[in-house]
Design a protein around this motif. Structure first.
Motif, mmCIF file in Angstrom:
data_model
loop_
_atom_site.group_PDB
_atom_site.id
_atom_site.type_symbol
_atom_site.label_atom_id
_atom_site.label_comp_id
_atom_site.label_asym_id
_atom_site.label_seq_id
_atom_site.Cartn_x
_atom_site.Cartn_y
_atom_site.Cartn_z
ATOM 1 N N SER A 184 43.153 -27.948 3.369
ATOM 2 C CA SER A 184 41.952 -28.513 2.445
ATOM 3 C C SER A 184 41.481 -27.628 1.313
ATOM 4 O O SER A 184 41.312 -26.309 1.797
ATOM 5 N N TRP A 185 41.119 -27.765 0.236
ATOM 6 C CA TRP A 185 40.875 -26.882 -0.746
ATOM 7 C C TRP A 185 39.494 -26.744 -0.656
ATOM 8 O O TRP A 185 38.618 -27.448 -0.208
ATOM 9 N N ASN A 186 39.079 -25.322 -0.978
ATOM 10 C CA ASN A 186 37.762 -24.966 -0.772
ATOM 11 C C ASN A 186 36.979 -25.414 -1.963
ATOM 12 O O ASN A 186 36.379 -24.413 -2.832
ATOM 13 N N LEU A 187 36.461 -26.609 -2.070
ATOM 14 C CA LEU A 187 35.715 -26.971 -3.335
ATOM 15 C C LEU A 187 34.411 -26.538 -3.566
ATOM 16 O O LEU A 187 34.256 -26.083 -4.707
ATOM 17 N N PRO A 188 33.607 -25.997 -2.425
ATOM 18 C CA PRO A 188 32.329 -25.437 -2.806
ATOM 19 C C PRO A 188 32.473 -24.163 -3.360
ATOM 20 O O PRO A 188 31.807 -23.710 -4.388
ATOM 21 N N HIS A 189 33.428 -23.352 -2.647
ATOM 22 C CA HIS A 189 33.576 -21.957 -3.549
ATOM 23 C C HIS A 189 34.184 -21.996 -5.037
ATOM 24 O O HIS A 189 33.823 -21.452 -5.786
ATOM 25 N N LEU A 190 35.072 -23.142 -5.072
ATOM 26 C CA LEU A 190 35.530 -23.050 -6.459
ATOM 27 C C LEU A 190 34.598 -23.400 -7.336
ATOM 28 O O LEU A 190 34.484 -23.060 -8.557
ATOM 29 N N ALA A 191 33.533 -24.565 -6.947
ATOM 30 C CA ALA A 191 32.348 -25.168 -7.729
ATOM 31 C C ALA A 191 31.518 -23.704 -8.028
ATOM 32 O O ALA A 191 30.969 -23.692 -9.524
ATOM 33 N N VAL A 192 31.135 -22.923 -7.290
ATOM 34 C CA VAL A 192 30.356 -21.770 -7.462
ATOM 35 C C VAL A 192 31.160 -20.942 -8.400
ATOM 36 O O VAL A 192 30.357 -20.241 -9.523
ATOM 37 N N ALA A 193 32.378 -20.612 -8.095
ATOM 38 C CA ALA A 193 33.020 -19.788 -9.264
ATOM 39 C C ALA A 193 33.063 -20.383 -10.707
ATOM 40 O O ALA A 193 32.753 -19.774 -11.580
#
Length: 208
Positions: A184-193
């Motif tokens: 599963s992709w870490n979408l919340p962390h990617l969004a913050v970045a």
């Protein structure tokens, strides 16, 4: 050097160097923000988004990654994605470049458990190559440098192989009905970045 701890019945492995790299990133960011406030006042913090990004990047790349060995699965917590490998899906553990879990549907590498360099290999002692799970050894009892228990990849592999061997020997795994690994992709962390990158770019444009 390795670091592991028990959390809710699972063993969580993180490289100890991750603490130092994260600390350096946070200190650099904090020092930079303090300097901005000292020279420009509180209003200067609006231009400090790149420094916040540095601190977040340090946490994301060095503190967040982990190998979690639980009763039902091994979880590789990498920066971009998290991979859950049930024990019944595991067919091999490799340490050539880093801890890698091999399954029928693909192989998955742990960001938190890289293989050692020259220093890590030469720091190995006899106790780091003895009493390892049987799957650690190759022909003639040989092992790879990445299997040395004093290294990140080796200690993580030791945790995984020990639990896996116990399950196999006890007959707890249903080898006739293998499970599938899930990524599963870490979408919340990617969004913050992405947000921090955009904010940093905007603040640099305003400052120029």
């Amino acid at each position: 050097m390795e670091s592991s701890r028990e959390v809710a019945g699972a063993t969580v492995f993180k490289p100890r160097t991750g603490v130092w790299f994260t600390g350096v990133a946070v200190l650099v960011a904090a020092g930079g923000l303090a300097s901005v406030v000292a020279t420009e006042g509180a209003g200067g913090l609006l231009a400090g988004w790149p420094l916040v990004g540095v601190a977040y990047l340090g946490w994301w790349l060095f503190w967040y990654p982990a190998v979690v060995v639980a009763e039902d699965a091994v979880t590789l917590r990498n920066p971009l994605a998290t991979v859950r490998v049930p024990w019944a899906a595991l067919i091999d553990v490799d340490t050539k470049y880093a801890l890698k879990l091999v399954t029928p549907t693909g192989a998955f590498t742990a960001w938190a458990a890289p293989a050692p360099g020259v220093w890590g290999t030469h720091a190995g002692k006899p106790e780091h190559v003895t009493n390892l799970p049987s799957t650690s050894y190759g022909p003639g009892g040989s092992i790879r440098p990445g299997d040395l228990k004093n290294t990140d990849s080796g200690y993580a592999a030791y945790l995984v192989r020990s639990r896996w061997q116990d399950l196999v020997e006890s007959g707890a795994l249903d080898v006739d009905h293998p499970e599938r690994a899930r990524r599963s992709w870490n979408l919340p962390h990617l969004a913050v970045a992405v947000v921090l990158f955009a904010a940093g770019a905007a603040s640099l444009n305003l400052a120029s």
